[in-house]
Write a protein that holds these residues in place. Structure first.
Motif, PDB file in Angstrom:
ATOM      1  N   GLU A  64       0.840  -1.215   0.000  1.00 42.11           N
ATOM      2  CA  GLU A  64       0.000   0.000   0.000  1.00 42.11           C
ATOM      3  C   GLU A  64       0.868   1.254   0.000  1.00 42.11           C
ATOM      4  N   ALA A  65       1.904   1.243   0.823  1.00 43.24           N
ATOM      5  CA  ALA A  65       2.780   2.427   0.903  1.00 43.24           C
ATOM      6  C   ALA A  65       3.610   2.577  -0.372  1.00 43.24           C
ATOM      7  N   MET A  66       4.082   1.443  -0.901  1.00 41.41           N
ATOM      8  CA  MET A  66       4.900   1.513  -2.118  1.00 41.41           C
ATOM      9  C   MET A  66       4.081   2.044  -3.290  1.00 41.41           C
ATOM     10  N   TRP A  67       2.808   1.654  -3.324  1.00 43.72           N
ATOM     11  CA  TRP A  67       1.930   2.144  -4.395  1.00 43.72           C
ATOM     12  C   TRP A  67       1.822   3.671  -4.344  1.00 43.72           C
ATOM     13  N   LYS A  68       1.996   4.215  -3.148  1.00 40.50           N
ATOM     14  CA  LYS A  68       1.928   5.680  -2.980  1.00 40.50           C
ATOM     15  C   LYS A  68       3.312   6.308  -3.076  1.00 40.50           C
ATOM     16  N   GLU A  69       4.217   5.567  -3.653  1.00 35.27           N
ATOM     17  CA  GLU A  69       5.587   6.036  -3.920  1.00 35.27           C
ATOM     18  C   GLU A  69       6.346   6.398  -2.650  1.00 35.27           C
ATOM     19  N   LYS A  70       6.137   5.625  -1.611  1.00 38.06           N
ATOM     20  CA  LYS A  70       6.872   5.864  -0.370  1.00 38.06           C
ATOM     21  C   LYS A  70       7.984   4.838  -0.224  1.00 38.06           C
ATOM     22  N   ASN A 106      18.463  12.037   2.771  1.00 36.77           N
ATOM     23  CA  ASN A 106      18.607  11.924   1.304  1.00 36.77           C
ATOM     24  C   ASN A 106      17.247  11.915   0.615  1.00 36.77           C
ATOM     25  N   PRO A 107      16.569  13.043   0.584  1.00 37.07           N
ATOM     26  CA  PRO A 107      15.222  13.036   0.001  1.00 37.07           C
ATOM     27  C   PRO A 107      15.203  12.596  -1.466  1.00 37.07           C
ATOM     28  N   ALA A 108      16.264  12.891  -2.202  1.00 36.74           N
ATOM     29  CA  ALA A 108      16.259  12.509  -3.627  1.00 36.74           C
ATOM     30  C   ALA A 108      16.299  10.979  -3.750  1.00 36.74           C
ATOM     31  N   MET A 109      17.096  10.342  -2.895  1.00 39.63           N
ATOM     32  CA  MET A 109      17.160   8.877  -2.908  1.00 39.63           C
ATOM     33  C   MET A 109      15.810   8.297  -2.478  1.00 39.63           C
ATOM     34  N   ALA A 110      15.219   8.908  -1.462  1.00 36.36           N
ATOM     35  CA  ALA A 110      13.919   8.425  -0.978  1.00 36.36           C
ATOM     36  C   ALA A 110      12.881   8.510  -2.096  1.00 36.36           C
ATOM     37  N   LYS A 111      12.931   9.569  -2.845  1.00 38.75           N
ATOM     38  CA  LYS A 111      11.958   9.754  -3.930  1.00 38.75           C
ATOM     39  C   LYS A 111      12.157   8.688  -5.016  1.00 38.75           C
ATOM     40  N   ARG A 112      13.394   8.457  -5.364  1.00 39.05           N
ATOM     41  CA  ARG A 112      13.678   7.441  -6.396  1.00 39.05           C
ATOM     42  C   ARG A 112      13.207   6.061  -5.942  1.00 39.05           C
ATOM     43  N   MET A 113      13.467   5.773  -4.689  1.00 38.68           N
ATOM     44  CA  MET A 113      13.037   4.463  -4.167  1.00 38.68           C
ATOM     45  C   MET A 113      11.515   4.339  -4.228  1.00 38.68           C
ATOM     46  N   GLY A 114      10.846   5.416  -3.863  1.00 37.25           N
ATOM     47  CA  GLY A 114       9.382   5.418  -3.886  1.00 37.25           C
ATOM     48  C   GLY A 114       8.846   5.148  -5.291  1.00 37.25           C
ATOM     49  N   GLU A 115       9.457   5.789  -6.260  1.00 39.31           N
ATOM     50  CA  GLU A 115       8.985   5.610  -7.646  1.00 39.31           C
ATOM     51  C   GLU A 115       9.169   4.165  -8.098  1.00 39.31           C
ATOM     52  N   ARG A 116      10.309   3.607  -7.740  1.00 35.55           N
ATOM     53  CA  ARG A 116      10.564   2.197  -8.126  1.00 35.55           C
ATOM     54  C   ARG A 116       9.578   1.267  -7.425  1.00 35.55           C
ATOM     55  N   GLY A 117       9.247   1.612  -6.193  1.00 41.47           N
ATOM     56  CA  GLY A 117       8.323   0.785  -5.418  1.00 41.47           C
ATOM     57  C   GLY A 117       6.977   0.686  -6.116  1.00 41.47           C
ATOM     58  N   LYS A 118       6.486   1.806  -6.618  1.00 45.04           N
ATOM     59  CA  LYS A 118       5.167   1.785  -7.260  1.00 45.04           C
ATOM     60  C   LYS A 118       5.176   0.838  -8.468  1.00 45.04           C
ATOM     61  N   GLU A 119       6.219   0.923  -9.259  1.00 42.07           N
ATOM     62  CA  GLU A 119       6.301   0.074 -10.448  1.00 42.07           C
ATOM     63  C   GLU A 119       6.392  -1.409 -10.054  1.00 42.07           C
ATOM     64  N   TYR A 120       7.101  -1.667  -8.978  1.00 39.43           N
ATOM     65  CA  TYR A 120       7.259  -3.057  -8.514  1.00 39.43           C
ATOM     66  C   TYR A 120       5.907  -3.628  -8.087  1.00 39.43           C
ATOM     67  N   VAL A 121       5.117  -2.803  -7.414  1.00 36.54           N
ATOM     68  CA  VAL A 121       3.792  -3.253  -6.988  1.00 36.54           C
ATOM     69  C   VAL A 121       2.895  -3.450  -8.209  1.00 36.54           C
ATOM     70  N   ARG A 122       2.996  -2.524  -9.156  1.00 38.20           N
ATOM     71  CA  ARG A 122       2.158  -2.629 -10.353  1.00 38.20           C
ATOM     72  C   ARG A 122       2.406  -3.969 -11.062  1.00 38.20           C
ATOM     73  N   THR A 123       3.634  -4.366 -11.129  1.00 39.76           N
ATOM     74  CA  THR A 123       3.960  -5.607 -11.835  1.00 39.76           C
ATOM     75  C   THR A 123       3.592  -6.850 -11.030  1.00 39.76           C
ATOM     76  N   ASN A 124       3.709  -6.764  -9.718  1.00 41.01           N
ATOM     77  CA  ASN A 124       3.630  -8.004  -8.927  1.00 41.01           C
ATOM     78  C   ASN A 124       2.475  -8.129  -7.939  1.00 41.01           C
ATOM     79  N   PHE A 125       1.999  -7.021  -7.415  1.00 38.49           N
ATOM     80  CA  PHE A 125       1.114  -7.151  -6.248  1.00 38.49           C
ATOM     81  C   PHE A 125      -0.234  -6.463  -6.392  1.00 38.49           C
ATOM     82  N   LEU A 126      -0.768  -6.400  -7.605  1.00 32.46           N
ATOM     83  CA  LEU A 126      -2.121  -5.859  -7.762  1.00 32.46           C
ATOM     84  C   LEU A 126      -3.131  -7.000  -7.736  1.00 32.46           C
TER      85      LEU A 126
END
Ligand code: UDP
Length: 403
Positions: free
Chosen positions: A313-319, A358-378
């Motif tokens: 749920e959190a990864m889908w929200k790019e966290k 490292n907010p920029a790193m946190a943001k990048r991780m969040g974006e990757r998280g959303k894509e990972y959920v889209r592919t695997n956990f919907l």
């Protein structure tokens, strides 16, 4: 409704789902669990039943009833499967069986496919009336207390199949086994996009000031979710990086320990005004959504975890998510890619600080998280898997001669 997933879920999942729906149209699919509210199982069933129906499947969801004694017993079973030393007497098992028998008399258990969720209703198998019966284990059974597992197994091995969320939970059972991880629904009230106004309104209502980073853990108040460890990690990190901590939970009707754990957490938080403990009513989906969206870092510092829907749920929200390296969490959190896996309170504090600085790193991780959920956990993937399993079970041992 299925159309709503068109531009969200992977196309291949939707195509296969459509075909399986055509094949299994008008057939009946019964789910049985022990609560309509609270926890991940109810969360998924609320969303999955309408999707199955829209596919033309006659899907039903029944909930067994039990009294306080029954749920105390089943919580012990749950804790023992997650590794706690619990004493389960033969009388307790007998009562578990009695409550199942009573429910079996009241419920309509007739269906082409029956999925029984978790240990509470596991003994319903003795009252089967045809169809394919599958037992669905949502618990982190990677290292169970063996006496309790062996006793529960008396029921599980009567099923046609058993389904686990993670490969290492699969126990040796003389039945067909499947590994199917849970999922989240991207179009539900809990996960849909929210406006900035909706998020602000929730923050104001809960008294969460957003002038500092917000750490969040959303969980039932359960010791396996380690809320005290979360507070410890927050305190260590806060010495260097000012932040606030939100712990949000709501009661589950099949979890009798929640209140005691909540009191422990309140006591431990003491008078720290930057720790906000929220006891939300059931079905506070929009509020959970808003909390997850306003968070800077989401934690799920579990010590045992079946899957941990809150992670996806959190990864889908790019966290970026800090998760305990247990159960289903490592399926979702790819360490250093979309979040961090932690093994200790100190580790959690270190990673909180790393993300806050490292907010920029946190943001990048969040974006990757959303894509990972889209592919695997919907949820479309999970419905696809359940229907594939049902289809495979029906065609077991049949040879296809007319190729
Ligand atoms: N949840 C909720 N309100 C709360 C706490 C949790 O709606 O106050 C939801 C959470 O968003 C998630 C589910 O309950 O969808 C918990 O599922 P998870 O797999 O994380 O844990 P479980 O409770 O099943 O162990």
């Amino acid at each position: 409704m299925i159309d709503e997933y068109k531009n969200i879920a992977p196309k291949g999942d939707l195509m296969l789902l459509g075909k399986l729906g055509e094949t299994l149209r008008s057939r009946s699919f019964l789910h049985v669990n022990s609560t309509r509210e609270g926890g991940g199982v109810a969360e998924i069933l609320h969303r999955m039943i309408p999707i199955l129906r829209e596919l033309g499947i006659d899907a039903r969801w029944e909930v067994i009833e039990g009294d306080a004694r029954f749920f105390d017993i089943t919580k012990k079973i749950h804790n023992a499967l997650q590794g706690n030393e619990e004493i389960m007497t033969e009388q307790m098992w007998a009562y578990h069986g009695e409550v199942n028998e009573r429910n079996a008399k009241k419920l309509n258990l007739e269906a082409d496919a029956v999925l029984i969720h978790d240990p509470q209703p596991a003994a319903l198998i003795h009252y089967r009336k045809g169809g394919i019966w599958m037992w669905r284990c949502h618990i982190d059974a990677s290292g169970p207390h063996m006496a309790v597992w062996n006793a529960l197994k008396r029921h599980c091995e009567k099923y046609d199949a058993a389904v686990f969320s993670v490969a290492k939970f699969a126990r040796a059972l003389p039945v067909e086994e499947f590994i199917i991880p849970p999922s989240i629904d991207p179009v539900s009230e809990k996960n849909r996009e929210l406006t900035a106004g909706e998020i602000d309104e929730a923050a104001n209502r809960f008294g969460i000031s957003r002038d500092r980073p917000v750490l969040l853990q959303v969980s039932r108040f359960d010791r396996f979710k380690d809320p005290i460890g979360v507070i410890k990690a927050y305190r260590m990190a806060k010495k260097y990086n000012d932040c606030v901590l939100v712990l949000a939970g709501s009661p589950a009707s099949d979890d009798p320990e929640g209140e005691a754990v909540l009191n422990e957490v309140r006591e431990y938080a003491s008078d720290d005004r930057d720790i906000i403990i929220l006891l939300l009513p059931a079905f506070s989906d929009r509020d959970i959504n808003a909390l997850q969206r306003m968070a800077t870092v989401v934690l799920q510092k579990s010590l045992k975890e079946g899957f941990g829907l809150t992670v996806s749920e959190a990864m889908w929200k790019e966290k970026p998510v800090l998760g305990g390296a247990v159960g289903g969490i490592p399926l979702q959190v790819v360490h250093g890619v979309n979040g961090f896996l932690v093994h200790s309170t100190e580790g959690a504090a270190f990673r909180i600080r790393q993300l806050l600085t490292n907010p920029a790193m946190a943001k990048r991780m969040g974006e990757r998280g959303k894509e990972y959920v889209r592919t695997n956990f919907l949820i479309t993937r999970q419905v696809r898997d359940y229907l594939s399993m049902w289809y495979a079970m029906e065609h077991r041992g049949k040879r296809v001669l007319d190729l």
